[in-house]
Scaffold this motif. Structure first.
Motif, mmCIF file in Angstrom:
data_model
loop_
_atom_site.group_PDB
_atom_site.id
_atom_site.type_symbol
_atom_site.label_atom_id
_atom_site.label_comp_id
_atom_site.label_asym_id
_atom_site.label_seq_id
_atom_site.Cartn_x
_atom_site.Cartn_y
_atom_site.Cartn_z
ATOM 1 N N GLN A 41 74.177 -15.370 -4.614
ATOM 2 C CA GLN A 41 73.787 -14.670 -5.769
ATOM 3 C C GLN A 41 73.526 -16.050 -6.979
ATOM 4 O O GLN A 41 74.890 -17.248 -6.974
ATOM 5 N N LEU A 42 73.241 -16.079 -7.263
ATOM 6 C CA LEU A 42 72.634 -16.990 -8.362
ATOM 7 C C LEU A 42 73.627 -17.556 -9.137
ATOM 8 O O LEU A 42 73.306 -16.471 -10.006
ATOM 9 N N GLY A 43 73.794 -18.350 -9.675
ATOM 10 C CA GLY A 43 75.108 -18.843 -10.749
ATOM 11 C C GLY A 43 76.500 -17.723 -10.103
ATOM 12 O O GLY A 43 77.774 -17.765 -11.167
ATOM 13 N N GLY A 44 76.258 -17.332 -9.319
ATOM 14 C CA GLY A 44 77.562 -16.986 -9.334
ATOM 15 C C GLY A 44 78.750 -17.202 -7.941
ATOM 16 O O GLY A 44 79.203 -18.355 -6.987
ATOM 17 N N PRO A 45 80.079 -16.682 -7.371
ATOM 18 C CA PRO A 45 80.689 -17.756 -6.365
ATOM 19 C C PRO A 45 79.985 -17.578 -4.867
ATOM 20 O O PRO A 45 79.155 -16.446 -4.661
ATOM 21 N N PRO A 46 80.809 -18.007 -4.067
ATOM 22 C CA PRO A 46 80.122 -18.438 -2.742
ATOM 23 C C PRO A 46 79.926 -16.783 -2.378
ATOM 24 O O PRO A 46 80.869 -16.377 -2.026
ATOM 25 N N GLY A 47 79.312 -16.981 -1.026
ATOM 26 C CA GLY A 47 79.479 -15.915 0.039
ATOM 27 C C GLY A 47 79.849 -16.019 1.131
ATOM 28 O O GLY A 47 80.733 -14.981 1.281
ATOM 29 N N ARG A 48 80.945 -17.377 1.086
ATOM 30 C CA ARG A 48 81.229 -17.030 2.525
ATOM 31 C C ARG A 48 82.889 -16.146 2.634
ATOM 32 O O ARG A 48 83.561 -15.690 3.283
ATOM 33 N N PRO A 49 83.494 -16.162 0.634
ATOM 34 C CA PRO A 49 84.811 -15.583 0.733
ATOM 35 C C PRO A 49 84.339 -13.850 1.063
ATOM 36 O O PRO A 49 85.379 -13.251 1.499
ATOM 37 N N ALA A 50 83.606 -13.828 0.173
ATOM 38 C CA ALA A 50 82.471 -12.783 0.560
ATOM 39 C C ALA A 50 82.610 -11.830 1.798
ATOM 40 O O ALA A 50 83.306 -10.890 2.440
ATOM 41 N N TYR A 51 82.561 -12.540 2.518
ATOM 42 C CA TYR A 51 82.074 -12.445 4.035
ATOM 43 C C TYR A 51 83.227 -12.216 5.083
ATOM 44 O O TYR A 51 83.318 -11.377 6.179
ATOM 45 N N GLU A 52 84.158 -13.333 4.616
ATOM 46 C CA GLU A 52 85.600 -12.877 5.511
ATOM 47 C C GLU A 52 86.455 -11.980 4.789
ATOM 48 O O GLU A 52 87.062 -11.811 6.012
ATOM 49 N N ALA A 53 86.354 -11.340 3.619
ATOM 50 C CA ALA A 53 86.606 -10.567 3.244
ATOM 51 C C ALA A 53 86.084 -9.105 3.941
ATOM 52 O O ALA A 53 86.818 -8.102 4.225
ATOM 53 N N GLY A 54 84.925 -8.897 4.764
ATOM 54 C CA GLY A 54 84.598 -7.849 5.106
ATOM 55 C C GLY A 54 82.740 -8.028 5.263
ATOM 56 O O GLY A 54 82.483 -8.285 4.566
ATOM 57 N N HIS A 55 82.756 -7.536 6.632
ATOM 58 C CA HIS A 55 81.092 -7.755 6.302
ATOM 59 C C HIS A 55 80.676 -6.865 8.001
ATOM 60 O O HIS A 55 81.647 -6.278 8.734
ATOM 61 N N LEU A 56 79.582 -6.810 8.133
ATOM 62 C CA LEU A 56 78.704 -6.181 9.270
ATOM 63 C C LEU A 56 79.311 -6.037 10.676
ATOM 64 O O LEU A 56 79.292 -7.681 10.704
ATOM 65 N N PRO A 57 79.755 -5.876 11.214
ATOM 66 C CA PRO A 57 80.362 -5.895 12.675
ATOM 67 C C PRO A 57 79.542 -6.464 13.391
ATOM 68 O O PRO A 57 78.136 -6.518 14.073
ATOM 69 N N GLY A 58 79.869 -8.041 14.181
ATOM 70 C CA GLY A 58 79.223 -8.870 14.561
ATOM 71 C C GLY A 58 78.338 -10.040 13.845
ATOM 72 O O GLY A 58 77.372 -10.671 14.476
ATOM 73 N N ALA A 59 78.076 -9.904 12.606
ATOM 74 C CA ALA A 59 77.093 -10.410 11.169
ATOM 75 C C ALA A 59 78.032 -11.962 11.559
ATOM 76 O O ALA A 59 78.772 -12.239 11.188
ATOM 77 N N VAL A 60 76.995 -12.565 11.434
ATOM 78 C CA VAL A 60 77.486 -14.267 11.511
ATOM 79 C C VAL A 60 77.164 -14.709 10.228
ATOM 80 O O VAL A 60 75.613 -14.643 9.747
ATOM 81 N N TYR A 61 78.091 -15.870 9.252
ATOM 82 C CA TYR A 61 77.535 -16.273 8.048
ATOM 83 C C TYR A 61 76.463 -17.376 8.142
ATOM 84 O O TYR A 61 76.798 -18.603 8.484
ATOM 85 N N VAL A 62 75.523 -16.706 7.262
ATOM 86 C CA VAL A 62 74.751 -18.338 7.118
ATOM 87 C C VAL A 62 74.562 -18.449 5.146
ATOM 88 O O VAL A 62 73.921 -18.173 4.798
ATOM 89 N N ASP A 63 74.549 -20.025 5.504
ATOM 90 C CA ASP A 63 74.770 -20.466 3.730
ATOM 91 C C ASP A 63 73.755 -20.450 3.811
ATOM 92 O O ASP A 63 72.713 -21.125 3.773
ATOM 93 N N LEU A 64 73.075 -20.024 1.904
ATOM 94 C CA LEU A 64 71.529 -20.826 1.849
ATOM 95 C C LEU A 64 71.284 -21.356 1.142
ATOM 96 O O LEU A 64 70.322 -22.396 1.731
#
Length: 275
Positions: A28-51
């Protein structure tokens, strides 16, 4: 093949014989990094990719989110399990901008089976996982050029001779405010077409007919030469995706306003009128 998929169809495909590779691109522009949100819960099998680090090169002369080095991008996609023939579904938190950036890059780099989860994670009704998968290395090898790309001179020419859409908020287009870049305003000749008007309140894309009507009113019809820019080339990818759904191919000016406005030799227009 459509460029988007709804949550119900994704759940069905994920349970089928040829499940897609899932990429979580929350950002999110100006928001927190996406990695912690991913670690808190993601679609099963999804891999995190950093923009910022995998879907972009470091900020510089190319803007705030320049296109990544092709070799680096290919390596990141292979680490995520992307193969040349594997279907891929990308999603973000619901805004759609980051997912569209990943969709655009993969399509530009030659992958033919990429879709965005319409509505993002917010649309998903199934269970979430905190387990981080370790996918088998993919064999995707980027071959850039499958989608049209503009540089600053190309964007200026298209604004004169075709149709260049500015996907930022209208107040940034007019130059009323500019919270990020050196100066506010827009590229001479560009029309204001905020990305936010491509979606309904739930963040899902408007029906195709509504999108087609919206873009036709701006002059973006089949056969027209159309390009899009935004602040740094992220939300503009969402507009390119919306245009594709409407049946109108469009080029992306990846450097966008962050590159254009940093060059003091480039002209800037303020106010509501294109010129």
């Amino acid at each position: 093949m459509t460029a988007i998929i709804n949550a119900a169809d994704l759940a069905s495909e994920s349970a089928g014989p040829r499940p897609p590779v899932l990429l979580d691109v929350r950002w999110q522009l100006g928001g927190p990094p996406g990695r912690p949100a991913y670690e808190a819960g993601h679609l099963p099998g999804a891999v995190y990719v950093d923009l910022d680090t995998e879907l972009s090169a470091p900020p510089g002369a190319g803007g705030r989110h320049p296109l990544p080095d092709v070799a680096d991008f290919g390596a990141a996609m292979r680490r995520a399990g992307v193969g040349r023939d594997t279907p891929v579904v990308v999603y973000d938190g619901g805004q759609g901008w980051a997912a569209a950036r990943a969709w655009w890059l993969l399509r530009w780099a030659g992958h033919r089976d990429v879709r965005v989860l319409d509505g993002g994670l917010a649309a998903w009704e199934g269970p979430l996982s905190t387990e981080e998968p370790k996918p088998e290395e993919g064999d995707f090898a980027p071959v850039p050029g499958s989608l049209p790309l503009l540089d600053a001179d190309g964007a200026a020419a298209l604004a004169r001779d075709g149709l260049l859409l500015d996907a930022r908020a209208a107040e940034r287009y007019r130059g009323d405010v500019e919270p990020i870049d050196r100066v506010g305003g827009h590229i001479p000749g560009a029309l204001s077409a905020p990305t936010t008007e491509n979606v309904a309140e739930n963040g899902r894309f408007l029906p195709v007919d509504d999108l087609a009507d919206r873009f036709a009113a701006l002059g973006a019809t089949k056969g027209a030469q159309v390009g899009v820019y935004c602040g740094s080339g992220v939300s503009a990818a969402h507009e390119v995706l919306a245009l594709e759904l409407a049946g109108v191919p469009a080029a992306l000016y990846a450097g966008s306003w962050s590159q254009w406005s940093a060059d003091e030799s480039r002209p800037v227009v303020t106010g509501p009128d294109p010129q």
